[in-house]
Design a protein around this motif. Structure first.
Motif, PDB file in Angstrom:
ATOM      1  N   ASP A   1     -78.505 -71.901 -41.761  1.00 45.61           N
ATOM      2  CA  ASP A   1     -78.172 -72.793 -40.336  1.00 45.61           C
ATOM      3  C   ASP A   1     -76.660 -72.541 -39.803  1.00 45.61           C
ATOM      4  OD1 ASP A   1     -81.585 -73.142 -39.879  1.00 45.61           O
ATOM      5  OD2 ASP A   1     -81.127 -75.320 -41.147  1.00 45.61           O
ATOM      6  N   LEU A   2     -76.065 -73.006 -40.808  1.00 43.98           N
ATOM      7  CA  LEU A   2     -74.884 -73.733 -40.485  1.00 43.98           C
ATOM      8  C   LEU A   2     -74.146 -72.004 -39.812  1.00 43.98           C
ATOM      9  CD1 LEU A   2     -73.218 -75.556 -43.107  1.00 43.98           C
ATOM     10  CD2 LEU A   2     -74.156 -75.871 -40.898  1.00 43.98           C
ATOM     11  N   LEU A   3     -74.743 -70.668 -40.307  1.00 49.66           N
ATOM     12  CA  LEU A   3     -74.287 -69.765 -40.209  1.00 49.66           C
ATOM     13  C   LEU A   3     -74.736 -68.602 -38.558  1.00 49.66           C
ATOM     14  CD1 LEU A   3     -73.728 -67.733 -43.458  1.00 49.66           C
ATOM     15  CD2 LEU A   3     -72.266 -68.563 -42.208  1.00 49.66           C
ATOM     16  N   TYR A   4     -75.879 -69.619 -38.601  1.00 49.69           N
ATOM     17  CA  TYR A   4     -76.332 -69.140 -37.174  1.00 49.69           C
ATOM     18  C   TYR A   4     -76.169 -70.069 -36.236  1.00 49.69           C
ATOM     19  CZ  TYR A   4     -80.405 -65.870 -37.445  1.00 49.69           C
ATOM     20  OH  TYR A   4     -81.261 -64.626 -38.093  1.00 49.69           O
ATOM     21  N   GLY A   5     -75.273 -71.364 -36.615  1.00 45.56           N
ATOM     22  CA  GLY A   5     -74.913 -71.912 -35.543  1.00 45.56           C
ATOM     23  C   GLY A   5     -73.464 -71.403 -34.972  1.00 45.56           C
ATOM     24  N   PHE A   6     -72.844 -70.823 -35.778  1.00 44.84           N
ATOM     25  CA  PHE A   6     -71.522 -70.449 -35.934  1.00 44.84           C
ATOM     26  C   PHE A   6     -71.873 -68.327 -34.960  1.00 44.84           C
ATOM     27  CE2 PHE A   6     -68.168 -67.256 -37.401  1.00 44.84           C
ATOM     28  CZ  PHE A   6     -67.002 -68.252 -37.211  1.00 44.84           C
ATOM     29  N   ILE A   7     -72.737 -68.012 -35.656  1.00 47.05           N
ATOM     30  CA  ILE A   7     -72.983 -66.644 -35.249  1.00 47.05           C
ATOM     31  C   ILE A   7     -73.848 -66.863 -33.056  1.00 47.05           C
ATOM     32  CG2 ILE A   7     -74.590 -64.349 -35.531  1.00 47.05           C
ATOM     33  CD1 ILE A   7     -74.109 -65.047 -38.673  1.00 47.05           C
ATOM     34  N   ASP A   8     -74.328 -67.345 -33.515  1.00 44.61           N
ATOM     35  CA  ASP A   8     -75.302 -67.262 -32.582  1.00 44.61           C
ATOM     36  C   ASP A   8     -74.922 -68.910 -31.489  1.00 44.61           C
ATOM     37  OD1 ASP A   8     -76.506 -67.290 -30.036  1.00 44.61           O
ATOM     38  OD2 ASP A   8     -78.626 -67.166 -30.989  1.00 44.61           O
TER      39      ASP A   8
ATOM     40  N   ILE B   1     -83.120 -67.167 -47.424  1.00 40.27           N
ATOM     41  CA  ILE B   1     -83.700 -67.969 -48.494  1.00 40.27           C
ATOM     42  C   ILE B   1     -83.949 -67.626 -49.682  1.00 40.27           C
ATOM     43  CG2 ILE B   1     -86.005 -69.238 -47.791  1.00 40.27           C
ATOM     44  CD1 ILE B   1     -85.801 -68.871 -44.564  1.00 40.27           C
ATOM     45  N   SER B   2     -84.685 -65.935 -49.582  1.00 41.31           N
ATOM     46  CA  SER B   2     -85.159 -65.356 -51.061  1.00 41.31           C
ATOM     47  C   SER B   2     -84.593 -65.801 -52.144  1.00 41.31           C
ATOM     48  CB  SER B   2     -85.626 -63.959 -50.221  1.00 41.31           C
ATOM     49  OG  SER B   2     -84.321 -63.494 -51.064  1.00 41.31           O
ATOM     50  N   LEU B   3     -82.938 -65.806 -52.050  1.00 40.97           N
ATOM     51  CA  LEU B   3     -81.363 -65.667 -52.632  1.00 40.97           C
ATOM     52  C   LEU B   3     -82.252 -67.457 -53.325  1.00 40.97           C
ATOM     53  CD1 LEU B   3     -78.475 -64.656 -50.985  1.00 40.97           C
ATOM     54  CD2 LEU B   3     -80.310 -63.534 -53.022  1.00 40.97           C
ATOM     55  N   GLY B   4     -82.166 -68.147 -52.423  1.00 42.23           N
ATOM     56  CA  GLY B   4     -82.221 -69.784 -52.788  1.00 42.23           C
ATOM     57  C   GLY B   4     -84.222 -69.991 -53.839  1.00 42.23           C
ATOM     58  N   PHE B   5     -84.624 -68.833 -53.269  1.00 43.61           N
ATOM     59  CA  PHE B   5     -85.846 -68.590 -54.493  1.00 43.61           C
ATOM     60  C   PHE B   5     -85.242 -67.738 -56.137  1.00 43.61           C
ATOM     61  CE2 PHE B   5     -87.876 -70.120 -50.888  1.00 43.61           C
ATOM     62  CZ  PHE B   5     -89.343 -71.515 -51.428  1.00 43.61           C
TER      63      PHE B   5
ATOM     64  N   THR C   1     -84.985 -76.566 -55.732  1.00 41.38           N
ATOM     65  CA  THR C   1     -84.508 -77.365 -54.388  1.00 41.38           C
ATOM     66  C   THR C   1     -83.836 -76.881 -53.755  1.00 41.38           C
ATOM     67  OG1 THR C   1     -86.662 -78.938 -55.426  1.00 41.38           O
ATOM     68  CG2 THR C   1     -85.262 -79.638 -53.489  1.00 41.38           C
ATOM     69  N   VAL C   2     -82.407 -78.251 -54.749  1.00 36.59           N
ATOM     70  CA  VAL C   2     -81.270 -77.507 -54.167  1.00 36.59           C
ATOM     71  C   VAL C   2     -80.501 -75.660 -53.637  1.00 36.59           C
ATOM     72  CG1 VAL C   2     -78.456 -78.242 -55.065  1.00 36.59           C
ATOM     73  CG2 VAL C   2     -80.608 -79.160 -55.800  1.00 36.59           C
ATOM     74  N   ALA C   3     -80.628 -74.907 -55.081  1.00 34.91           N
ATOM     75  CA  ALA C   3     -80.700 -73.867 -54.092  1.00 34.91           C
ATOM     76  C   ALA C   3     -81.370 -72.841 -53.211  1.00 34.91           C
ATOM     77  CB  ALA C   3     -81.878 -72.395 -55.480  1.00 34.91           C
ATOM     78  N   VAL C   4     -82.432 -73.345 -52.389  1.00 39.54           N
ATOM     79  CA  VAL C   4     -83.669 -73.435 -51.599  1.00 39.54           C
ATOM     80  C   VAL C   4     -82.931 -74.191 -50.598  1.00 39.54           C
ATOM     81  CG1 VAL C   4     -85.335 -73.379 -50.533  1.00 39.54           C
ATOM     82  CG2 VAL C   4     -85.852 -72.651 -52.734  1.00 39.54           C
ATOM     83  N   LEU C   5     -82.524 -75.487 -50.698  1.00 43.72           N
ATOM     84  CA  LEU C   5     -82.513 -76.189 -49.406  1.00 43.72           C
ATOM     85  C   LEU C   5     -80.628 -76.420 -49.185  1.00 43.72           C
ATOM     86  CD1 LEU C   5     -83.344 -79.923 -50.259  1.00 43.72           C
ATOM     87  CD2 LEU C   5     -84.312 -78.630 -49.131  1.00 43.72           C
ATOM     88  N   GLY C   6     -79.311 -75.755 -50.059  1.00 44.24           N
ATOM     89  CA  GLY C   6     -78.435 -74.950 -49.928  1.00 44.24           C
ATOM     90  C   GLY C   6     -78.354 -73.321 -49.046  1.00 44.24           C
ATOM     91  N   ALA C   7     -79.574 -72.621 -49.573  1.00 38.90           N
ATOM     92  CA  ALA C   7     -79.227 -71.548 -48.601  1.00 38.90           C
ATOM     93  C   ALA C   7     -79.530 -71.465 -47.460  1.00 38.90           C
ATOM     94  CB  ALA C   7     -80.714 -69.588 -49.514  1.00 38.90           C
ATOM     95  N   ASN C   8     -80.585 -72.919 -47.642  1.00 34.55           N
ATOM     96  CA  ASN C   8     -81.721 -72.945 -46.064  1.00 34.55           C
ATOM     97  C   ASN C   8     -80.283 -73.193 -45.362  1.00 34.55           C
ATOM     98  OD1 ASN C   8     -84.395 -72.537 -45.358  1.00 34.55           O
ATOM     99  ND2 ASN C   8     -84.271 -72.806 -47.146  1.00 34.55           N
ATOM    100  N   LEU C   9     -79.671 -74.338 -45.425  1.00 35.14           N
ATOM    101  CA  LEU C   9     -78.667 -74.821 -45.314  1.00 35.14           C
ATOM    102  C   LEU C   9     -77.724 -74.090 -44.644  1.00 35.14           C
ATOM    103  CD1 LEU C   9     -77.098 -77.323 -43.690  1.00 35.14           C
ATOM    104  CD2 LEU C   9     -75.921 -78.288 -46.501  1.00 35.14           C
ATOM    105  N   VAL C  10     -77.209 -72.759 -45.232  1.00 36.90           N
ATOM    106  CA  VAL C  10     -75.370 -72.467 -45.098  1.00 36.90           C
ATOM    107  C   VAL C  10     -76.664 -70.864 -43.851  1.00 36.90           C
ATOM    108  CG1 VAL C  10     -74.806 -69.982 -46.270  1.00 36.90           C
ATOM    109  CG2 VAL C  10     -74.773 -71.595 -47.474  1.00 36.90           C
TER     110      VAL C  10
ATOM    111  N   LEU D   1     -81.557 -61.999 -42.532  1.00 39.65           N
ATOM    112  CA  LEU D   1     -80.916 -61.861 -42.878  1.00 39.65           C
ATOM    113  C   LEU D   1     -81.256 -63.666 -43.409  1.00 39.65           C
ATOM    114  CD1 LEU D   1     -77.888 -60.824 -41.256  1.00 39.65           C
ATOM    115  CD2 LEU D   1     -78.219 -60.081 -43.982  1.00 39.65           C
ATOM    116  N   ALA D   2     -81.797 -64.252 -42.794  1.00 38.91           N
ATOM    117  CA  ALA D   2     -82.270 -65.626 -42.535  1.00 38.91           C
ATOM    118  C   ALA D   2     -83.635 -65.304 -43.895  1.00 38.91           C
ATOM    119  CB  ALA D   2     -83.166 -66.282 -41.196  1.00 38.91           C
TER     120      ALA D   2
END
Length: 329
Positions: free
Chosen positions: A315-322, A259-263, A304-313, A254-255
């Motif tokens: 990270d935030l989801l991982y912080g919520f899930i785990d 990231i691939s969606l950002g690209f 850049t915005v798409a990739v960073l946005g995908a990575n940020l999402v 999923l991670a």
């Protein structure tokens, strides 16, 4: 809360660093967009006096008379205002309109192909990993070979077989040129028809990576205590596979998928070139060939915005899930 603030601050710094590289890298290339535009005008029989050349330098953001640091801060100010400049490749169109016309084609083609390849890879990988050592494992090398094949070679093979030899699909383009683009059945059907071969190229090239990754994670998850406990309780095999093993094995994928969606917005340059598809990848290559600073910077900014946005999402989801990822060190 400190975890989320720290993550947001990190990505803001990463965005600034990406914007800085976005400014300097195109200017390290030989030539400049003004010379390219002047050459085009001269080919048409036009002459440009120094005053007009100076106006084009200011218009295109290639003001060689200003210090580089002044150009840099002017560039950052334009980015904050959403002013991406004027494209040399499609002069005098604005970069935002050029990207706006090409981006939907890439999002639909590459986005749907990425979703399809991810879904197929995850499902097949879960089944193969659950039944490791069976005849299904022999399918894995075939898919990984497809993943190792260069995009352009696979695209050329599909064109030669399905478009040229069999005539099942069109050779190039995003739609039938006799149709008027719009939300009508004829145009949408033509766009889907023209996009099938490029999408098939992307799916065949990427499904093997998702399958192999999910298969290996499934093999690892099956040796965990919670899976052994679920089996010892006598739960149904399908429930153990989906609710226990696959549910945990899919997290790393999923991670990577986010990231691939950002690209996705960067398109697939080689595939779009082979099929002459009107996506963002073709525009990026056109900008590089014409030293079009504004178009390259605009496309790189979107990527850049798409990739960073995908990575940020992620990270935030991982912080919520785990919750373990939010532990302060």
């Amino acid at each position: 809360m400190r975890y989320y603030a720290r993550k947001l601050g990190f990505y803001l710094v990463a965005l600034w660093a990406a914007l800085t590289l976005n400014f300097f890298i195109p200017r390290m290339m030989p030539g400049n967009p003004v010379d390219t535009l002047m050459a085009k005008l001269q080919q048409r029989g036009g002459t440009v006096d120094p005053a007009a050349r100076r106006s084009y330098e200011l218009l295109l953001g290639a003001d060689t008379g200003e210090p580089l640091i002044i150009q840099y801060f002017a560039y950052l100010g334009n980015m904050l205002r959403g002013d991406l400049g004027v494209s040399v490749s499609v002069f005098p169109a604005e970069v935002s309109s050029v990207i706006g016309q090409a981006l939907p084609w890439t999002l639909v083609l590459v986005g749907l192909a990425t979703l399809l390849s991810f879904a197929l890879g995850i499902v097949l990988g879960a089944v193969v990993g659950w039944r490791r050592g069976s005849w299904l494992d022999s399918l894995v090398p075939a898919t990984t070979v497809l993943a190792a094949v260069p995009y352009f070679w696979l695209a050329l093979i599909l064109v030669a077989v399905f478009a040229t030899a069999l005539g099942w699909f069109p050779l190039q383009g995003g739609y039938d040129v006799v149709l008027t683009p719009g939300w009508n059945t004829g145009f949408l059907g033509s766009a889907v028809y023209h996009g099938m071969l490029p999408a098939l190229t992307i799916v065949l090239s990427s499904v093997g990576g998702w399958l192999l990754g999910m298969r290996n994670m499934m093999v690892s998850a099956m040796s965990e205590d919670y899976v052994l406990t679920a089996r010892a309780k006598g739960l149904r095999t399908t429930r153990v596979m989906t609710r226990y093993a696959a549910r945990n094995a899919v997290l790393p994928s999923l991670a990577g998928f986010a990231i691939s969606l950002g690209f996705v917005v960067s398109g697939s340059i080689i595939t779009e070139q082979v099929f002459s598809y009107p996506g963002i990848g073709s525009k990026l290559l056109q900008g590089v060939q014409n030293n079009d600073y504004a178009l390259m910077q605009g496309i790189f900014l979107v990527i850049t915005v798409a990739v960073l946005g995908a990575n940020l999402v992620v990270d935030l989801l991982y912080g919520f899930i785990d919750p373990r990822t939010r532990v302060e060190t």
